[in-house]
Design a protein around this motif. Sequence first.
Motif, PDB file in Angstrom:
ATOM      1  N   LYS A   1     -19.736   7.616  -0.292  1.00 32.46           N
ATOM      2  CA  LYS A   1     -19.942   6.365   0.631  1.00 32.46           C
ATOM      3  C   LYS A   1     -18.562   5.933   0.837  1.00 32.46           C
ATOM      4  CE  LYS A   1     -23.383   4.597  -1.693  1.00 32.46           C
ATOM      5  NZ  LYS A   1     -24.570   3.924  -2.399  1.00 32.46           N
ATOM      6  N   THR A   2     -17.955   5.447  -0.183  1.00 38.22           N
ATOM      7  CA  THR A   2     -16.822   4.486  -0.062  1.00 38.22           C
ATOM      8  C   THR A   2     -15.496   5.420  -0.693  1.00 38.22           C
ATOM      9  OG1 THR A   2     -17.235   3.573  -2.256  1.00 38.22           O
ATOM     10  CG2 THR A   2     -17.936   2.380  -0.561  1.00 38.22           C
ATOM     11  N   LEU A   3     -15.610   6.671  -0.913  1.00 36.88           N
ATOM     12  CA  LEU A   3     -14.336   7.223  -1.475  1.00 36.88           C
ATOM     13  C   LEU A   3     -13.778   7.659  -0.150  1.00 36.88           C
ATOM     14  CD1 LEU A   3     -16.306   9.190  -4.391  1.00 36.88           C
ATOM     15  CD2 LEU A   3     -14.629   7.404  -4.750  1.00 36.88           C
ATOM     16  N   HIS A   4     -12.823   6.775   0.315  1.00 36.70           N
ATOM     17  CA  HIS A   4     -12.016   7.207   1.489  1.00 36.70           C
ATOM     18  C   HIS A   4     -10.995   6.277   1.581  1.00 36.70           C
ATOM     19  CE1 HIS A   4     -11.162   7.531   5.858  1.00 36.70           C
ATOM     20  NE2 HIS A   4     -11.923   8.875   5.796  1.00 36.70           N
ATOM     21  N   PRO A   5      -9.686   6.908   2.109  1.00 36.33           N
ATOM     22  CA  PRO A   5      -8.452   6.244   2.218  1.00 36.33           C
ATOM     23  C   PRO A   5      -8.759   4.866   2.954  1.00 36.33           C
ATOM     24  CG  PRO A   5      -8.098   8.341   2.491  1.00 36.33           C
ATOM     25  CD  PRO A   5      -9.411   8.374   2.285  1.00 36.33           C
ATOM     26  N   LYS A   6      -9.511   4.754   3.949  1.00 36.42           N
ATOM     27  CA  LYS A   6      -9.688   3.488   4.513  1.00 36.42           C
ATOM     28  C   LYS A   6     -10.269   2.416   3.841  1.00 36.42           C
ATOM     29  CE  LYS A   6      -8.867   5.008   9.387  1.00 36.42           C
ATOM     30  NZ  LYS A   6      -9.477   4.584  10.606  1.00 36.42           N
ATOM     31  N   ILE A   7     -11.014   2.698   2.686  1.00 38.88           N
ATOM     32  CA  ILE A   7     -11.403   1.830   1.796  1.00 38.88           C
ATOM     33  C   ILE A   7     -10.378   1.583   0.522  1.00 38.88           C
ATOM     34  CG2 ILE A   7     -13.025   1.174   0.158  1.00 38.88           C
ATOM     35  CD1 ILE A   7     -13.931   1.028   3.214  1.00 38.88           C
ATOM     36  N   HIS A   8     -10.194   2.817   0.026  1.00 41.15           N
ATOM     37  CA  HIS A   8      -9.041   2.622  -1.194  1.00 41.15           C
ATOM     38  C   HIS A   8      -7.716   2.078  -0.768  1.00 41.15           C
ATOM     39  CE1 HIS A   8     -11.850   3.308  -4.702  1.00 41.15           C
ATOM     40  NE2 HIS A   8     -12.320   4.037  -3.720  1.00 41.15           N
ATOM     41  N   GLY A   9      -7.293   2.730   0.293  1.00 40.95           N
ATOM     42  CA  GLY A   9      -5.846   2.134   0.951  1.00 40.95           C
ATOM     43  C   GLY A   9      -6.095   0.700   1.156  1.00 40.95           C
ATOM     44  N   ALA A  10      -7.023   0.151   1.563  1.00 40.05           N
ATOM     45  CA  ALA A  10      -7.127  -1.169   2.049  1.00 40.05           C
ATOM     46  C   ALA A  10      -7.366  -2.014   0.815  1.00 40.05           C
ATOM     47  CB  ALA A  10      -8.631  -1.554   2.896  1.00 40.05           C
ATOM     48  N   ILE A  11      -7.988  -1.569  -0.396  1.00 39.75           N
ATOM     49  CA  ILE A  11      -7.807  -2.416  -1.596  1.00 39.75           C
ATOM     50  C   ILE A  11      -6.572  -2.048  -2.335  1.00 39.75           C
ATOM     51  CG2 ILE A  11      -8.794  -2.267  -3.731  1.00 39.75           C
ATOM     52  CD1 ILE A  11     -11.506  -1.271  -2.478  1.00 39.75           C
ATOM     53  N   LEU A  12      -5.962  -0.829  -2.303  1.00 38.50           N
ATOM     54  CA  LEU A  12      -5.002  -0.864  -3.139  1.00 38.50           C
ATOM     55  C   LEU A  12      -3.337  -1.024  -2.643  1.00 38.50           C
ATOM     56  CD1 LEU A  12      -5.953   2.599  -5.018  1.00 38.50           C
ATOM     57  CD2 LEU A  12      -5.356   0.495  -6.004  1.00 38.50           C
ATOM     58  N   ALA A  13      -3.274  -1.171  -1.512  1.00 37.20           N
ATOM     59  CA  ALA A  13      -2.159  -1.484  -0.854  1.00 37.20           C
ATOM     60  C   ALA A  13      -1.333  -2.728  -1.271  1.00 37.20           C
ATOM     61  CB  ALA A  13      -2.337  -1.837   0.630  1.00 37.20           C
ATOM     62  N   VAL A  14      -0.149  -2.508  -1.616  1.00 36.64           N
ATOM     63  CA  VAL A  14       0.960  -3.633  -2.091  1.00 36.64           C
ATOM     64  C   VAL A  14       1.335  -4.096  -0.981  1.00 36.64           C
ATOM     65  CG1 VAL A  14       2.901  -4.159  -3.334  1.00 36.64           C
ATOM     66  CG2 VAL A  14       1.373  -2.371  -4.208  1.00 36.64           C
ATOM     67  N   ARG A  15       0.804  -5.450  -0.526  1.00 36.87           N
ATOM     68  CA  ARG A  15       0.938  -6.212   0.723  1.00 36.87           C
ATOM     69  C   ARG A  15       2.382  -6.645   0.939  1.00 36.87           C
ATOM     70  NH1 ARG A  15      -4.311  -7.864   1.321  1.00 36.87           N
ATOM     71  NH2 ARG A  15      -5.608  -6.265   0.297  1.00 36.87           N
ATOM     72  N   ASP A  16       3.093  -6.579  -0.280  1.00 34.75           N
ATOM     73  CA  ASP A  16       4.804  -7.258   0.399  1.00 34.75           C
ATOM     74  C   ASP A  16       5.657  -5.782   0.202  1.00 34.75           C
ATOM     75  OD1 ASP A  16       4.396  -6.905  -2.230  1.00 34.75           O
ATOM     76  OD2 ASP A  16       5.104  -8.961  -2.671  1.00 34.75           O
ATOM     77  N   ASN A  17       5.026  -4.625  -0.030  1.00 33.88           N
ATOM     78  CA  ASN A  17       5.819  -3.310   0.200  1.00 33.88           C
ATOM     79  C   ASN A  17       5.972  -2.747   1.358  1.00 33.88           C
ATOM     80  OD1 ASN A  17       6.446  -0.282  -0.017  1.00 33.88           O
ATOM     81  ND2 ASN A  17       5.747  -0.541  -2.454  1.00 33.88           N
TER      82      ASN A  17
END
Length: 202
Positions: A66-82
């Motif tokens: 269900k949630t194993l997808h870059p649009k979920i995990h990228g949305a969670i793991l992104a370093v917002r000031d990188n």
Amino acid sequence: MMKVKRALLSVSDKTGIVELGKALADLGIEIISTGGTMRTLKEAGVPVMAVQDVTGFPEMMDGRVKTLHPKIHGAILAVRDNPSHVQDMKDHGITPIDLVVVNLYPFQQTIAKPGVTLAEAIENIDIGGPCMVRASAKNNKYVAIVTNPAKYGAIIDILKKDGEFTDAYRLELAREAFQHTAQYDTAIAAYLSEQVEKGAAD
């Protein structure tokens, strides 16, 4: 600190989830959800977006994926000031998730039932949930992870007052989240050890 704009709610234990969902919606926070959680929220009149509408893929394999997808995990793991992470989000249409509310399939309750089979126990080993919990806890500088329904009241109060969480509070939530997944994995390992020993005895 950053304002909470988007939340992902996916829980096995539905205690308090409607009240939390309503409070988030009233604060203008967009809610993403899955399966039974989404149905519970929709039935209560809480506006919610399906994970599959975010990922572009339906839930499949009896809900195993269900949630194993870059649009979920990228949305969670992104370093917002990188800058490179920010560019990756732009390039791939990923919108950040600021709050993740997850608790896991009831493995311990399942194996406590008389006559439970190994297959039934295996189906109650959560995969996507721990992945989201761990990803959110790792990225606690930017994401708040809530695994305990007893925290919902405090979460609502903080968001109503400040609209965001302090670094210290997100770190505390992350610590609790890793304890949650550690206890879960320990229970699974103990159960499987019992099964191995039974097999050896047979």
